[in-house]
Design an enzyme around this catalytic site. Sequence first.
Site, short mmCIF file in Angstrom:
data_model
loop_
_atom_site.label_atom_id
_atom_site.label_comp_id
_atom_site.label_asym_id
_atom_site.label_seq_id
_atom_site.Cartn_x
_atom_site.Cartn_y
_atom_site.Cartn_z
N ASP A 90 -5.50 -34.46 10.67
CA ASP A 90 -4.35 -34.14 9.83
C ASP A 90 -3.09 -34.28 10.68
OD1 ASP A 90 -4.43 -31.93 11.45
OD2 ASP A 90 -4.90 -30.50 9.87
N ASP A 285 -11.07 -32.39 2.17
CA ASP A 285 -11.48 -31.59 3.32
C ASP A 285 -11.17 -30.13 3.04
OD1 ASP A 285 -8.48 -31.71 3.85
OD2 ASP A 285 -9.17 -30.38 5.44
N CYS A 324 -33.22 -26.71 -3.02
CA CYS A 324 -32.20 -27.39 -2.19
C CYS A 324 -32.90 -28.16 -1.07
CB CYS A 324 -31.23 -26.36 -1.60
SG CYS A 324 -30.07 -27.06 -0.41
N CYS A 326 -31.52 -29.06 1.83
CA CYS A 326 -30.90 -28.91 3.16
C CYS A 326 -31.96 -28.42 4.15
CB CYS A 326 -29.72 -27.94 3.11
SG CYS A 326 -30.14 -26.19 3.22
N CYS A 329 -32.90 -24.57 3.68
CA CYS A 329 -33.74 -24.23 2.53
C CYS A 329 -35.09 -24.95 2.60
CB CYS A 329 -33.03 -24.59 1.23
SG CYS A 329 -31.52 -23.65 0.95
N HIS A 356 -26.39 -25.21 4.82
CA HIS A 356 -26.60 -25.16 3.37
C HIS A 356 -25.31 -25.44 2.61
CE1 HIS A 356 -27.85 -24.03 -0.63
NE2 HIS A 356 -26.73 -23.32 -0.70
#
Length: 378
Positions: A90, A285, A324, A326, A329, A356
């Site tokens: 940024d 973002d 999920c 991920c 999980c 997650h």
Amino acid sequence: MVFTKVSRFGLYGRTGVLHTRAGDVLTPTFMPDGTRGAVKGLTPQQVIGTGVGIVLANTYHLHLNPGEQVIKKLGGLHGFANRKGPMLTDSGGFQVFSLDSHAKVTEEGVKFKDPISGDIRMITPEKSIQIQLDLGADMIVAFDHLIGLKDAKPEDVKDAFDRTHRWLERCIVEFKKLTKDMIGPDDPLYKVEPCKVKKRPMLFGVVQGGLDIELRKKSLRIIQASDVDGIAIGGLSVGETREEMATVLEALAPLYDAKRPRFLLGVGTPQDLRIAVENGIDMLDCVLPTRNARHSSVWGADDVRMTLTNEKYKEDRDSIEVGCDCYTCASGFSRAFLRHQFKSGDPLAGTLASIHNLRYMMRICESYRLFTAPATIS
Ligand SMILES: [Zn+2]
């Protein structure tokens, strides 16, 4: 060509492949904030494992410590932070304005107090570009004048709006001066790797105008008429309601040109992500998913927020979100275990919860990428 394989969905949504000098990224995409060069508590491999394609780093923080010259010497952000994929910085403006309530804006730039040394420092549009080029990000953002929207007077909004566009011109001049020996994204060699010619990063101009729809539209027209590679939408998620943010995004959605990526700065709940993507945003973002996760707050099915330290999870064998995919999980970490780790103060809990939450955001992005109706890039 910055984008290829563009498909559309809904009235204004689109998916595509964004070509950066550090590799291709599928859009829409969520970008976690690696404030000081890395996403807090996660290794680069863990970040990649969530499906994240781009990491954002904060110019303000890295400028203050360890400084862009140190990072440049150590191989730029990629070498320093050991990240191979695309990175975006940024402009530093958001932190200057949000972290120092006494920051003083002049036409030259913004004076602020260094929170570490107490010294007075200044970031100008030219300085912001110089720092970002030294940091070595693949996408950089022009320095803009940000104001909070809550109780903002119309004359202050207009003043920041005008200054943002004057500063953009100065950013473009500095950027062109410092990248004159590099090729840009429209060069056919830009996508070729390895390439003997130096590639410049992409420069994003920032749309401002507060909640004033006509100012926002005018700002977008000015930015799109400028020599920038991408469009950033700034000054949202700074005190306005979700409905007010949506109104701005809906007004801008029909007006974007197709060839440039559109980046919504600093916006990041799952609900906000859907509103943005359905209104033509390609990249977002926010620090929220990982910051929340480190404080035990995660998203379960249907965007329900769960606080994992809650007593009710003490003997809960389920993963955060059943089904999920991920790492946290899918490999079977239970809510009870995560609660215990949070209660014990073990940073592993924040890492597992961050994985997650990032995956949760990326699964939303990926669900939009399934749309395949072809769209043209004009
Ligand atoms: Zn999960």
